[in-house]
Structure formats: C-alpha cells, structure tokens
Design a protein around this motif. Sequence first.
Motif, PDB file in Angstrom:
ATOM      1  N   ASP A  83       0.974  -1.343   0.050  1.00  0.00           N
ATOM      2  CA  ASP A  83      -0.083  -0.140  -0.088  1.00  0.00           C
ATOM      3  C   ASP A  83       0.788   1.153   0.111  1.00  0.00           C
ATOM      4  O   ASP A  83       1.276   1.624   0.995  1.00  0.00           O
ATOM      5  CB  ASP A  83      -0.833  -0.281   1.193  1.00  0.00           C
ATOM      6  CG  ASP A  83      -1.980   1.006   1.183  1.00  0.00           C
ATOM      7  OD1 ASP A  83      -1.601   2.226   0.464  1.00  0.00           O
ATOM      8  OD2 ASP A  83      -2.974   0.825   2.046  1.00  0.00           O
ATOM      9  N   GLU A  85       0.471   4.155  -0.801  1.00  0.00           N
ATOM     10  CA  GLU A  85      -0.275   5.668   0.087  1.00  0.00           C
ATOM     11  C   GLU A  85      -0.157   5.477   1.453  1.00  0.00           C
ATOM     12  O   GLU A  85       0.279   6.758   2.062  1.00  0.00           O
ATOM     13  CB  GLU A  85      -1.566   5.646  -0.258  1.00  0.00           C
ATOM     14  CG  GLU A  85      -2.061   6.129  -1.623  1.00  0.00           C
ATOM     15  CD  GLU A  85      -3.508   6.278  -1.897  1.00  0.00           C
ATOM     16  OE1 GLU A  85      -4.179   6.554  -0.989  1.00  0.00           O
ATOM     17  OE2 GLU A  85      -4.032   6.309  -3.109  1.00  0.00           O
ATOM     18  N   LYS A  86      -0.142   4.590   2.069  1.00  0.00           N
ATOM     19  CA  LYS A  86       0.206   4.490   3.501  1.00  0.00           C
ATOM     20  C   LYS A  86       1.671   3.971   3.878  1.00  0.00           C
ATOM     21  O   LYS A  86       1.656   3.703   5.051  1.00  0.00           O
ATOM     22  CB  LYS A  86      -0.911   3.193   4.188  1.00  0.00           C
ATOM     23  CG  LYS A  86      -2.597   3.682   3.908  1.00  0.00           C
ATOM     24  CD  LYS A  86      -3.187   3.014   4.646  1.00  0.00           C
ATOM     25  CE  LYS A  86      -4.709   3.308   4.508  1.00  0.00           C
ATOM     26  NZ  LYS A  86      -5.339   2.519   4.912  1.00  0.00           N
TER      27      LYS A  86
END
Length: 97
Positions: A83, A85-86
């Motif tokens: 992930d 974005e995170k």
Amino acid sequence: MATRETAKMKIVVTKTYEDQLQAILANMLQKDPNSPKSFKMYLDTILLNIPTKDKKYKQSKYFEDENVKDIEHEGFTIVFYHDQEKNTYVILGILEI
C-alpha cells in the motif's frame, strides 16, 4: 493483525496469514520438532526485509494487481500487498505450492 515497523515502513500481518502459518508450523512439528522454529525465524527475516527487496519480487500469480507480489520459499508462497499511499506492506497469506 500484528504490525511491525521498519524505518518508517509498516508491515502488517493479517489474521489469515497467522492462521495459515500456525497450520503449517503444526504440520512441520509432527514431522520434525526442530523444523518449525528455523522456518519461522527465516520467514520473519524475509518479512522484515520486504521494504528493501520489494522490487525483486514478481507480481502475484493470484492477483491482477502490480502491488500484490509473491515470495517463494521452500515450497511456500507468501503473498503481500504494498500500500504505497500508507507506506505499508500487508502480508495477505502463505500458501503451499
């Protein structure tokens, strides 16, 4: 879910992965009492090194997403999702191949 942080990267282990791993380790224990410990230690090393070796792993053959990748080790495949974005790696499962 268990979480481990390495240099601003998070590694999240799902319940599915934990359950699958426990079943694998229990099966190994029946065959050789020393096998599960060394296998688990090596898997932990692999998981902790995912952030630095992410690029070397191929896209998963189980998912059509370039952020889902497979790590093959000793007859097993560890499936993980990055992930971006995170800034997190999610360990989805471990399968016997």
